[in-house]
Design an enzyme around this catalytic site. Structure first.
Site, PDB file in Angstrom:
ATOM      1  N   SER A 145      33.709  47.974  38.492  1.00 43.98           N
ATOM      2  CA  SER A 145      32.581  48.274  37.598  1.00 43.98           C
ATOM      3  C   SER A 145      32.993  49.489  36.781  1.00 43.98           C
ATOM      4  O   SER A 145      34.171  49.612  36.410  1.00 43.98           O
ATOM      5  CB  SER A 145      31.318  48.515  38.434  1.00 43.98           C
ATOM      6  OG  SER A 145      30.231  48.847  37.599  1.00 43.98           O
ATOM      7  N   TYR A 159      28.848  46.997  27.005  1.00 44.60           N
ATOM      8  CA  TYR A 159      29.748  47.246  28.149  1.00 44.60           C
ATOM      9  C   TYR A 159      28.976  47.754  29.371  1.00 44.60           C
ATOM     10  O   TYR A 159      29.168  47.249  30.486  1.00 44.60           O
ATOM     11  CB  TYR A 159      30.809  48.258  27.723  1.00 44.60           C
ATOM     12  CG  TYR A 159      31.837  48.569  28.789  1.00 44.60           C
ATOM     13  CD1 TYR A 159      32.821  47.641  29.112  1.00 44.60           C
ATOM     14  CD2 TYR A 159      31.833  49.792  29.461  1.00 44.60           C
ATOM     15  CE1 TYR A 159      33.780  47.925  30.083  1.00 44.60           C
ATOM     16  CE2 TYR A 159      32.792  50.078  30.424  1.00 44.60           C
ATOM     17  CZ  TYR A 159      33.757  49.146  30.731  1.00 44.60           C
ATOM     18  OH  TYR A 159      34.695  49.421  31.696  1.00 44.60           O
ATOM     19  N   LYS A 163      28.622  46.101  33.140  1.00 42.62           N
ATOM     20  CA  LYS A 163      29.105  46.771  34.354  1.00 42.62           C
ATOM     21  C   LYS A 163      27.948  47.047  35.321  1.00 42.62           C
ATOM     22  O   LYS A 163      28.135  47.041  36.544  1.00 42.62           O
ATOM     23  CB  LYS A 163      29.845  48.059  33.982  1.00 42.62           C
ATOM     24  CG  LYS A 163      31.156  47.788  33.248  1.00 42.62           C
ATOM     25  CD  LYS A 163      32.152  47.052  34.146  1.00 42.62           C
ATOM     26  CE  LYS A 163      33.362  46.536  33.439  1.00 42.62           C
ATOM     27  NZ  LYS A 163      34.314  45.858  34.319  1.00 42.62           N
TER      28      LYS A 163
HETATM   29  N1  LIG Z   1      40.115  52.016  31.305  1.00 43.41           N
HETATM   30  C1  LIG Z   1      38.977  52.583  31.579  1.00 43.41           C
HETATM   31  O1  LIG Z   1      38.639  53.649  31.012  1.00 43.41           O
HETATM   32  C2  LIG Z   1      38.047  51.964  32.598  1.00 43.41           C
HETATM   33  C3  LIG Z   1      37.044  52.770  33.147  1.00 43.41           C
HETATM   34  C4  LIG Z   1      36.174  52.198  34.085  1.00 43.41           C
HETATM   35  C5  LIG Z   1      36.304  50.874  34.449  1.00 43.41           C
HETATM   36  N2  LIG Z   1      37.296  50.111  33.888  1.00 43.41           N
HETATM   37  C6  LIG Z   1      37.375  48.714  34.275  1.00 43.41           C
HETATM   38  O2  LIG Z   1      38.605  48.489  34.934  1.00 43.41           O
HETATM   39  C7  LIG Z   1      39.048  47.150  34.671  1.00 43.41           C
HETATM   40  C8  LIG Z   1      40.471  47.195  34.145  1.00 43.41           C
HETATM   41  O3  LIG Z   1      40.472  47.896  32.924  1.00 43.41           O
HETATM   42  P1  LIG Z   1      41.809  48.406  32.233  1.00 43.41           P
HETATM   43  O4  LIG Z   1      41.504  49.712  31.632  1.00 43.41           O
HETATM   44  O5  LIG Z   1      42.921  48.249  33.155  1.00 43.41           O
HETATM   45  O6  LIG Z   1      41.904  47.347  31.016  1.00 43.41           O
HETATM   46  P2  LIG Z   1      43.170  46.771  30.212  1.00 43.41           P
HETATM   47  O7  LIG Z   1      44.356  47.629  30.360  1.00 43.41           O
HETATM   48  O8  LIG Z   1      42.655  46.459  28.856  1.00 43.41           O
HETATM   49  O9  LIG Z   1      43.450  45.391  31.003  1.00 43.41           O
HETATM   50  C9  LIG Z   1      42.511  44.373  30.989  1.00 43.41           C
HETATM   51  C10 LIG Z   1      43.118  43.190  31.681  1.00 43.41           C
HETATM   52  O10 LIG Z   1      42.138  42.149  31.748  1.00 43.41           O
HETATM   53  C11 LIG Z   1      42.722  40.959  31.225  1.00 43.41           C
HETATM   54  N3  LIG Z   1      41.651  40.161  30.625  1.00 43.41           N
HETATM   55  C12 LIG Z   1      40.783  40.536  29.643  1.00 43.41           C
HETATM   56  N4  LIG Z   1      39.973  39.517  29.335  1.00 43.41           N
HETATM   57  C13 LIG Z   1      40.327  38.482  30.140  1.00 43.41           C
HETATM   58  C14 LIG Z   1      39.878  37.147  30.283  1.00 43.41           C
HETATM   59  N5  LIG Z   1      38.881  36.656  29.515  1.00 43.41           N
HETATM   60  N6  LIG Z   1      40.452  36.360  31.218  1.00 43.41           N
HETATM   61  C15 LIG Z   1      41.466  36.825  31.981  1.00 43.41           C
HETATM   62  N7  LIG Z   1      41.939  38.075  31.896  1.00 43.41           N
HETATM   63  C16 LIG Z   1      41.378  38.888  30.968  1.00 43.41           C
HETATM   64  C17 LIG Z   1      43.759  41.438  30.205  1.00 43.41           C
HETATM   65  O11 LIG Z   1      44.778  40.481  29.917  1.00 43.41           O
HETATM   66  P3  LIG Z   1      44.641  39.395  28.708  1.00 43.41           P
HETATM   67  O12 LIG Z   1      44.019  40.111  27.552  1.00 43.41           O
HETATM   68  O13 LIG Z   1      46.036  38.921  28.469  1.00 43.41           O
HETATM   69  O14 LIG Z   1      43.765  38.314  29.233  1.00 43.41           O
HETATM   70  C18 LIG Z   1      44.333  42.612  30.974  1.00 43.41           C
HETATM   71  O15 LIG Z   1      45.263  42.159  31.931  1.00 43.41           O
HETATM   72  C19 LIG Z   1      38.057  46.551  33.662  1.00 43.41           C
HETATM   73  O16 LIG Z   1      37.144  45.732  34.358  1.00 43.41           O
HETATM   74  C20 LIG Z   1      37.369  47.771  33.103  1.00 43.41           C
HETATM   75  O17 LIG Z   1      36.073  47.480  32.654  1.00 43.41           O
HETATM   76  C21 LIG Z   1      38.181  50.623  32.992  1.00 43.41           C
END
Ligand SMILES: NC(=O)c1ccc[n+]([C@@H]2O[C@H](COP(=O)([O-])OP(=O)(O)OC[C@H]3O[C@@H](n4cnc5c(N)ncnc54)[C@H](OP(=O)(O)O)[C@@H]3O)[C@@H](O)[C@H]2O)c1
Length: 274
Positions: A145, A159, A163
């Site tokens: 989340s 977003y 979440k």
């Molecule tokens: N980064 C932050 O600041 C942050 C903070 C709090 C929570 N989060 C959460 O942590 C998680 C990971 O985030 P991250 O920062 O690592 O993001 P990221 O680097 O953008 O990676 C997102 C991943 O999800 C995949 N993805 C996106 N849409 C998809 C779909 N429809 N089907 C299958 N795969 C999909 C992407 O690959 P493809 O595009 O190739 O599908 C990629 O592998 C997310 O749920 C995010 O909301 C992130």
């Protein structure tokens, strides 16, 4: 850190950011891994990085290209994956998007639905497809989340809604899976240094940028370690990052008053900044 030898870990979003760091870390701890995402090239690069981190040469690192929001494709491909690779001992739902961080009036029905379909229905689809096979193993369901689910945020109506929905999903699922001996973990990180943040650079209002900075900024390898430790300890609810954990403490004891008071001040100051 605990060893995960002979454990099968499925990681949605395993080709980038937090999911990719988790893949490398689990690989170094002996696990077999299935990376799940849409883009095959990014999956292949992620696989190579996870291969390099392997603890034992016999570990398997596999990839699966699927859009988690497409429930038919998810069911078909997950059934196939379970037959080929075995059911997951640990399912990490990290796939997500943070597009359309903007004033609510600029977010169309289509934009809002896209975020909900991937971030909420994606977790629902993958978890539902794998649950029957995971039951036998008493598998662990992990859900990413966000701190945005706890406080809300300026510019994050799509977003944060997605979440926050996951918090209700995780809380409800936990009650159903506990009697089956299946742990659930939900994590609420603040901003993490991943490619996801590039999606909002152009549109996130300055008030949102100011609010977001209150929670701190974490590195993805640190967040991956926090997640693996939480899995090892079977913790249900984890906030990585001291600033966000402290903010949430004050948020709860004041029924939201303190965090809103400070956030309103930060938003007002940002509004009048040039
Ligand atoms: N980064 C932050 O600041 C942050 C903070 C709090 C929570 N989060 C959460 O942590 C998680 C990971 O985030 P991250 O920062 O690592 O993001 P990221 O680097 O953008 O990676 C997102 C991943 O999800 C995949 N993805 C996106 N849409 C998809 C779909 N429809 N089907 C299958 N795969 C999909 C992407 O690959 P493809 O595009 O190739 O599908 C990629 O592998 C997310 O749920 C995010 O909301 C992130």
């Amino acid at each position: 850190m605990k060893a995960f030898d002979n454990q099968m870990v499925y990681i949605t979003g395993g080709s980038s950011g937090i999911g990719l760091e988790l893949a490398k870390l689990f690989s170094s701890l002996g696990a077999d891994i299935l990376l799940v995402a849409r883009n095959s090239e990014k999956l292949e690069t992620g696989k190579q990085l996870a291969e390099k981190a392997k603890k034992n040469s016999g570990q398997k690192i596999m990839t699966l290209s699927v859009d988690v929001s497409d429930h038919r494709d998810v069911y078909g491909k997950m059934q196939q994956a379970v037959m080929e690779f075995g059911a997951p001992d640990i399912l990490i739902n990290s796939a997500g998007i943070n597009k359309y961080a903007d004033h609510f009036e600029n977010i169309s029905n289509e934009m809002f639905n896209e975020v909900m379909n991937i971030n909420v229905n994606g977790v629902r689809n993958v978890t539902h497809a794998l649950l029957p096979a995971m039951k036998e193993k008493k598998g662990h369901v992990v859900i990413l989340s966000s701190a945005a689910a706890l406080f809300g945020m300026f510019g994050y109506t799509a977003y944060a809604t997605s979440k926050a929905a996951l918090m209700g999903f995780a809380e409800s699922l936990r009650y159903e899976l506990k009697p089956l001996g299946m742990p659930v973990t939900v994590l609420c990180p603040p901003e993490v240094d991943t490619p996801m943040n590039l999606d909002e650079v152009e549109t996130l209002p300055k008030e949102g940028r100011a609010m977001k900075s209150m929670g701190g900024f974490l590195m993805p390898d640190h967040v991956a370690k926090v997640i693996v430790k939480a899995i090892a300890k079977k913790q249900y609810f984890v906030i990585p990052g001291r600033s966000t954990a402290l903010l949430y403490f004050f948020h709860r004891i004041s029924n939201g008053f303190l965090s809103r008071f400070v956030s309103d001040f930060v938003v007002k100051r940002a509004t009048f900044e040039k």
